[in-house]
Design a protein around this motif. Structure first.
Motif: not given
Length: 373
Positions: A38-44, A157-175
């Protein structure tokens, strides 16, 4: 399905190379079905950094699935990301799971953003017959113990609502370089810490996630490169959206109402004016006729002026093809378009006052009904 979830390798000036090399050997021994990065393979976003990251990941003996991070979007890094890792948004499918990877980066800006077009694309690729997983770099909810909170998705906010309404089981993230997991309504959000950067937060060692997915459960382990692993937990998967989420959207959604009769007579004219006076600002009414439309009814205007309501009437003739533009239709003649209000045409001034009060009462009831629609 077994997924290894890694993030924030930071090839370049932050890299602790031996940790990444050890982790890749460990992952090959684990034999997952897929590695999600989930991203940041590099520094710059420098081409040499992304090339090194590519060469390291190519030593994995299983498929890997990569989305970009904000560091990869620095300079012209996205061009090199696409050279080595393909499209910035992508989909992985098997018989049980759909993983939808998106680009939450903006060029040379640390803040994350998904945006309307990507959210629509996500919705188009959700499969109701499979477990749906979203992979992105930025965090959707704040992560504790990571210092002053920064860079949550701008449209979280919009992404959270989308996840719940579309029935996503998981979110994978980093950062944020901090492993963390939380259940948000029915969606499990899992963050990976940093696998490669010397900037590890709140943990004794560089780390990654081992996730086991079945139809009913998700199991999560936190694996340290040099200090073993910890069972975080096993959670039941329930992807049905709670009704409460949709209620808020229904209440605030703009609603358009049509009042119609054969000729757009005084009843329609008064109903339009009363509705637009009494309704909240997320509602709008129009009045129209189906056949020859009458001019403004002067007595109707006088009757409305008596109670402080201004009547603004434009002669509108409506066609059946226009009806789809309205959320609710009220008809004063039986035309077969919508709800029928049985209100007689007024003749005397007293009739006008009676009709005005009857329509006002019905309009009040309709507004309360529409609020909950």
């Amino acid at each position: 399905m077994k997924i290894v979830h890694i993030s924030d390798l930071h090839f370049g000036e932050e890299l602790v190379r031996n940790k990444v090399e050890k982790a890749i050997k460990q992952i090959n021994e684990i034999e997952p079905d897929l590695v999600v990065v989930t991203g940041d393979l590099s520094c710059w976003g420098i081409h040499s950094e992304l090339r090194e990251a590519y060469e390291a990941l190519e030593k994995l003996k299983v498929d890997y699935f990569v989305v970009p991070g904000n560091h990869d979007a620095r300079n012209n890094g996205i061009e090199f990301f696409e050279l080595y890792f393909g499209e910035r948004k992508k989909i992985y499918k098997d018989s049980e799971v759909v993983i939808i990877g998106v680009d939450s980066t903006q060029p040379d800006i640390d803040d994350g953003y998904i945006g309307f077009e990507q959210r629509r694309w996500i919705g188009e690729n959700v499969r109701k017959d499979k477990l749906n997983v979203l992979a992105l770099h930025h965090h959707i909810v704040p992560i504790p113990d990571t210092g002053r909170e920064r860079n949550v998705l701008i449209d979280a906010g919009e992404v959270v609502e989308m996840l719940i309404n579309l029935g996503f089981a998981l979110v994978l993230a980093g950062h944020r370089h901090m492993p963390y997991s939380i259940r948000l309504m029915r969606t499990h959000i899992i963050h990976a810490g940093s696998l490669g950067s010397f900037k590890i937060l709140g943990m004794p060692d560089h780390n990654y996630n081992i996730i086991e997915l079945s139809e009913e459960n998700v199991s999560l382990k936190l694996k340290f490169v040099d200090y073993g692993e910890i069972d975080i937990g096993k959670y039941q998967i329930k992807t049905e959206a709670p009704e409460s989420v949709a209620i808020y959207r229904k209440i605030g959604r703009p609603k358009r109402v049509l009042f119609v009769s054969k000729n757009g007579d005084a009843r329609v004219q008064m109903a339009e004016a009363l509705f637009n006076k009494l309704s909240p600002y997320n509602m709008l009414a129009e009045g129209a006729g189906v056949y020859e439309v009458k001019d403004e009814d002067r007595i109707a205007r006088e009757m409305l002026n008596e109670i402080g309501v201004e009547m603004i009437w434009r002669k509108r003739k409506i066609d059946e093809k226009d009806l789809k533009n309205f959320d609710y239709i009220v008809e004063f003649d039986e035309l077969g378009f919508g709800e029928v209000w049985k209100v007689e045409l007024p003749k005397s001034r007293e009739d006008y006052r009676r009709v005005r009060e009857e329509i006002k009462r019905k309009v009040d009831e309709l507004i309360n009904q529409l609020i909950a629609m």
